[in-house]
Write an enzyme that holds these catalytic residues in place. Structure first.
Site, PDB file in Angstrom:
ATOM      1  N   TYR A  31       0.912  -1.666   0.368  1.00  0.00           N
ATOM      2  CA  TYR A  31       0.093  -0.126  -0.421  1.00  0.00           C
ATOM      3  C   TYR A  31       0.667   1.124   0.068  1.00  0.00           C
ATOM      4  O   TYR A  31       1.961   1.688   0.050  1.00  0.00           O
ATOM      5  CB  TYR A  31      -1.143   0.033   1.151  1.00  0.00           C
ATOM      6  CG  TYR A  31      -0.246   0.356   2.678  1.00  0.00           C
ATOM      7  CD1 TYR A  31       0.386  -1.052   2.854  1.00  0.00           C
ATOM      8  CD2 TYR A  31      -0.681   1.599   3.203  1.00  0.00           C
ATOM      9  CE1 TYR A  31       1.130   0.088   4.044  1.00  0.00           C
ATOM     10  CE2 TYR A  31       0.481   1.619   4.007  1.00  0.00           C
ATOM     11  CZ  TYR A  31       0.913   1.371   5.049  1.00  0.00           C
ATOM     12  OH  TYR A  31       1.822   1.135   5.942  1.00  0.00           O
ATOM     13  N   ARG A  50       7.946   3.075  -5.362  1.00  0.00           N
ATOM     14  CA  ARG A  50       7.661   2.440  -4.213  1.00  0.00           C
ATOM     15  C   ARG A  50       6.898   1.180  -4.130  1.00  0.00           C
ATOM     16  O   ARG A  50       7.295   0.087  -3.656  1.00  0.00           O
ATOM     17  CB  ARG A  50       7.680   3.072  -2.680  1.00  0.00           C
ATOM     18  CG  ARG A  50       8.259   2.348  -2.012  1.00  0.00           C
ATOM     19  CD  ARG A  50       9.006   3.467  -0.273  1.00  0.00           C
ATOM     20  NE  ARG A  50       7.249   3.676  -0.212  1.00  0.00           N
ATOM     21  CZ  ARG A  50       7.499   4.758   0.887  1.00  0.00           C
ATOM     22  NH1 ARG A  50       8.271   5.124   1.604  1.00  0.00           N
ATOM     23  NH2 ARG A  50       5.922   5.405   1.184  1.00  0.00           N
ATOM     24  N   ARG A 102      -7.823 -21.278  -0.432  1.00  0.00           N
ATOM     25  CA  ARG A 102      -6.720 -20.356   0.717  1.00  0.00           C
ATOM     26  C   ARG A 102      -5.144 -21.596   0.456  1.00  0.00           C
ATOM     27  O   ARG A 102      -5.466 -22.826   0.443  1.00  0.00           O
ATOM     28  CB  ARG A 102      -7.215 -20.213   1.691  1.00  0.00           C
ATOM     29  CG  ARG A 102      -5.700 -19.799   2.551  1.00  0.00           C
ATOM     30  CD  ARG A 102      -6.732 -19.585   4.109  1.00  0.00           C
ATOM     31  NE  ARG A 102      -5.733 -19.501   5.530  1.00  0.00           N
ATOM     32  CZ  ARG A 102      -4.759 -19.875   5.986  1.00  0.00           C
ATOM     33  NH1 ARG A 102      -4.626 -21.457   5.740  1.00  0.00           N
ATOM     34  NH2 ARG A 102      -4.278 -19.724   6.925  1.00  0.00           N
ATOM     35  N   HIS A 104      -0.761 -20.904   1.445  1.00  0.00           N
ATOM     36  CA  HIS A 104      -0.164 -20.685   1.861  1.00  0.00           C
ATOM     37  C   HIS A 104       1.355 -19.950   0.604  1.00  0.00           C
ATOM     38  O   HIS A 104       1.472 -18.409   0.037  1.00  0.00           O
ATOM     39  CB  HIS A 104       0.632 -21.012   2.944  1.00  0.00           C
ATOM     40  CG  HIS A 104       0.725 -20.553   4.088  1.00  0.00           C
ATOM     41  ND1 HIS A 104      -0.577 -21.713   4.192  1.00  0.00           N
ATOM     42  CD2 HIS A 104       0.521 -20.231   5.232  1.00  0.00           C
ATOM     43  CE1 HIS A 104      -0.782 -21.383   5.597  1.00  0.00           C
ATOM     44  NE2 HIS A 104       0.239 -20.525   6.175  1.00  0.00           N
ATOM     45  N   LYS A 149       6.149  -1.964   1.529  1.00  0.00           N
ATOM     46  CA  LYS A 149       5.324  -1.999   3.116  1.00  0.00           C
ATOM     47  C   LYS A 149       3.872  -2.126   2.598  1.00  0.00           C
ATOM     48  O   LYS A 149       3.267  -2.320   1.616  1.00  0.00           O
ATOM     49  CB  LYS A 149       5.506  -0.100   1.587  1.00  0.00           C
ATOM     50  CG  LYS A 149       3.995   1.073   2.881  1.00  0.00           C
ATOM     51  CD  LYS A 149       4.272   2.166   2.607  1.00  0.00           C
ATOM     52  CE  LYS A 149       3.800   3.201   3.119  1.00  0.00           C
ATOM     53  NZ  LYS A 149       3.233   3.522   4.433  1.00  0.00           N
ATOM     54  N   GLU A 181      12.963   2.910  13.717  1.00  0.00           N
ATOM     55  CA  GLU A 181      12.299   3.805  12.970  1.00  0.00           C
ATOM     56  C   GLU A 181      10.958   4.305  14.247  1.00  0.00           C
ATOM     57  O   GLU A 181      11.321   3.078  15.059  1.00  0.00           O
ATOM     58  CB  GLU A 181      11.920   3.834  11.684  1.00  0.00           C
ATOM     59  CG  GLU A 181      11.037   2.021  11.560  1.00  0.00           C
ATOM     60  CD  GLU A 181      10.767   1.917   9.574  1.00  0.00           C
ATOM     61  OE1 GLU A 181      10.954   3.293   9.120  1.00  0.00           O
ATOM     62  OE2 GLU A 181      10.562   0.992   9.477  1.00  0.00           O
ATOM     63  N   LEU A 205      11.409   0.907   6.409  1.00  0.00           N
ATOM     64  CA  LEU A 205      10.750   1.772   5.245  1.00  0.00           C
ATOM     65  C   LEU A 205      11.243   2.780   4.925  1.00  0.00           C
ATOM     66  O   LEU A 205      11.292   4.154   5.663  1.00  0.00           O
ATOM     67  CB  LEU A 205       9.387   2.272   5.922  1.00  0.00           C
ATOM     68  CG  LEU A 205       8.670   2.372   4.224  1.00  0.00           C
ATOM     69  CD1 LEU A 205       8.327   1.422   3.229  1.00  0.00           C
ATOM     70  CD2 LEU A 205       6.857   2.775   4.365  1.00  0.00           C
TER      71      LEU A 205
HETATM   72  N1  PDD Z   1       2.940   5.063   6.686  1.00  0.00           N
HETATM   73  N2  PDD Z   1       8.563   4.085   7.979  1.00  0.00           N
HETATM   74  C1  PDD Z   1       6.728   3.249   8.651  1.00  0.00           C
HETATM   75  C2  PDD Z   1       6.811   2.279   9.405  1.00  0.00           C
HETATM   76  C3  PDD Z   1       6.030   3.775   7.249  1.00  0.00           C
HETATM   77  O1  PDD Z   1       4.873   3.381   7.854  1.00  0.00           O
HETATM   78  C4  PDD Z   1       5.433   5.102   7.048  1.00  0.00           C
HETATM   79  C5  PDD Z   1       4.733   5.991   6.787  1.00  0.00           C
HETATM   80  C6  PDD Z   1       7.242   6.288   7.073  1.00  0.00           C
HETATM   81  C7  PDD Z   1       6.912   7.067   6.096  1.00  0.00           C
HETATM   82  O2  PDD Z   1       7.311   6.936   4.914  1.00  0.00           O
HETATM   83  P1  PDD Z   1       6.657   7.972   4.256  1.00  0.00           P
HETATM   84  O3  PDD Z   1       7.724   9.338   4.466  1.00  0.00           O
HETATM   85  O4  PDD Z   1       7.114   7.357   2.648  1.00  0.00           O
HETATM   86  O5  PDD Z   1       5.411   8.500   4.069  1.00  0.00           O
HETATM   87  C8  PDD Z   1       8.095   5.011   7.597  1.00  0.00           C
HETATM   88  C9  PDD Z   1       2.134   5.549   6.086  1.00  0.00           C
HETATM   89  C10 PDD Z   1       1.885   7.183   6.437  1.00  0.00           C
HETATM   90  C11 PDD Z   1       0.558   4.954   6.780  1.00  0.00           C
HETATM   91  O6  PDD Z   1       1.226   3.970   7.845  1.00  0.00           O
HETATM   92  O7  PDD Z   1      -0.252   5.183   6.855  1.00  0.00           O
END
Ligand code: PDD
Length: 288
Positions: A31, A50, A102, A104, A149, A181, A205
């Site tokens: 996403y 990305r 389903r 895996h 992501k 992070e 990320l």
């Molecule tokens: N999340 N690290 C993680 C684990 C994240 O889920 C996100 C963003 C970031 C920041 O990434 P960016 O600058 O590209 O938004 C870092 C989004 C906003 C969410 O899950 O809603």
């Protein structure tokens, strides 16, 4: 509210995904969240590139149905159809492997990826960006492919819930004695005038906002180094802040109930915050 699902624009209440969708059963999908300002999308290409990398990482082949050009067009249409061409909004994009019996392993007969987009109005919690946020620290319990992501967000969900329960805005995740992070943000510190953030690798990320902030620092002549912030350093940093699409540059003034430096947002943090706000506003009205 109009959403997009697999080729159709339809009212959200009428959008239906199969109970066999692998996003539902396995969290098997990726996403993005993209920021929109006055109808213009901020760093949309970077987000959609990305997403492509994530699909490659999970071996999801969606072809033109989820190409950056297709998704940009859908995002712009959704902003218009939902009357979000003024003010701040977010666009949510999700691609899962699709629906199949389903198993895996990847469905032997293949399946058509599910492509979903929606948009929502967006506003920051009032005051927090000026006065700064509190965070907690927690062990980073996630897998070793955090660079993708994926919608598999359970460790992040639980970490954020722990933060909310502690009256904090974010949980800083700690792996091997260093801050990687936040649950939905990247983390930066300022030490002796130098910006420090965890290197872009499989343990974080690589945030689009993170990249913009590093670029701004270069332009502003603020030295920056991608190196881990060690836990024992964390309580001695001069400034600390979070970055993310729905967070912008957020000063952190409290960690686990202890103040960061003098407990006020730092000067470098505020410069970068202002710089990012300008860039997001400049995206206003510009079709990506
Ligand atoms: N999340 N690290 C993680 C684990 C994240 O889920 C996100 C963003 C970031 C920041 O990434 P960016 O600058 O590209 O938004 C870092 C989004 C906003 C969410 O899950 O809603």
């Amino acid at each position: 509210m109009i959403v997009y699902l697999d080729g159709e624009y339809l009212p959200r209440a009428e959008a239906r995904v199969s109970v066999e969708d692998r996003g539902f059963l396995f969290g098997d999908g990726v996403y993005e969240v993209i920021r929109a300002c006055d109808g213009g999308l901020f760093t949309a290409r970077e987000h959609l590139d990305r997403l492509q990398e994530g699909m490659r990482g999970l071996e999801i082949e969606a072809g033109d149905a989820a190409s950056p050009d297709t998704l940009l067009e859908i995002a712009a249409t959704l902003l218009e159809r939902n009357d979000r061409t003024e003010g701040n909004a977010t666009v949510y994009v999700q691609v899962t492997r699709g629906a199949a019996t389903r198993t895996h392993c990847f469905p032997p007969g293949g399946c058509r990826p599910t492509v979903y987009l929606s948009t929502a109005r967006f506003a920051h919690p009032p005051g927090l960006h000026k006065k700064g946020a509190g965070v907690i620290t927690l062990p980073d319990l996630r897998w070793a492919r955090c660079n993708l992501k994926t919608v598999n967000l359970l460790p992040n969900v639980i970490a954020k819930q722990r933060a909310v329960e502690a009256n904090a805005t974010e949980a800083l995740l700690v792996r091997d004695g260093v801050v990687t992070e936040g649950a939905s943000t990247n983390v930066f510190a300022v030490v002796d005038g130098e910006l420090i953030t965890y290197p872009a690798c499989h343990y974080i990320l690589d945030g689009i906002t993170r990249r913009v902030v590093l670029g701004m620092a270069r332009e502003m002549g603020i030295p920056a180094r991608e190196t881990p912030i060690r836990m024992e350093e964390l309580f001695r940093v001069d400034e600390l802040f979070l970055t993310g699409t729905t967070t912008d540059v957020m000063p952190v003034v409290r960690i686990d109930e202890k103040p960061v430096a003098d407990g006020q947002p730092g000067a470098i943090t505020l410069r970068l915050q202002a710089g990012l706000n300008e860039r997001i506003s400049a995206a206003g009205g510009v079709r990506a």
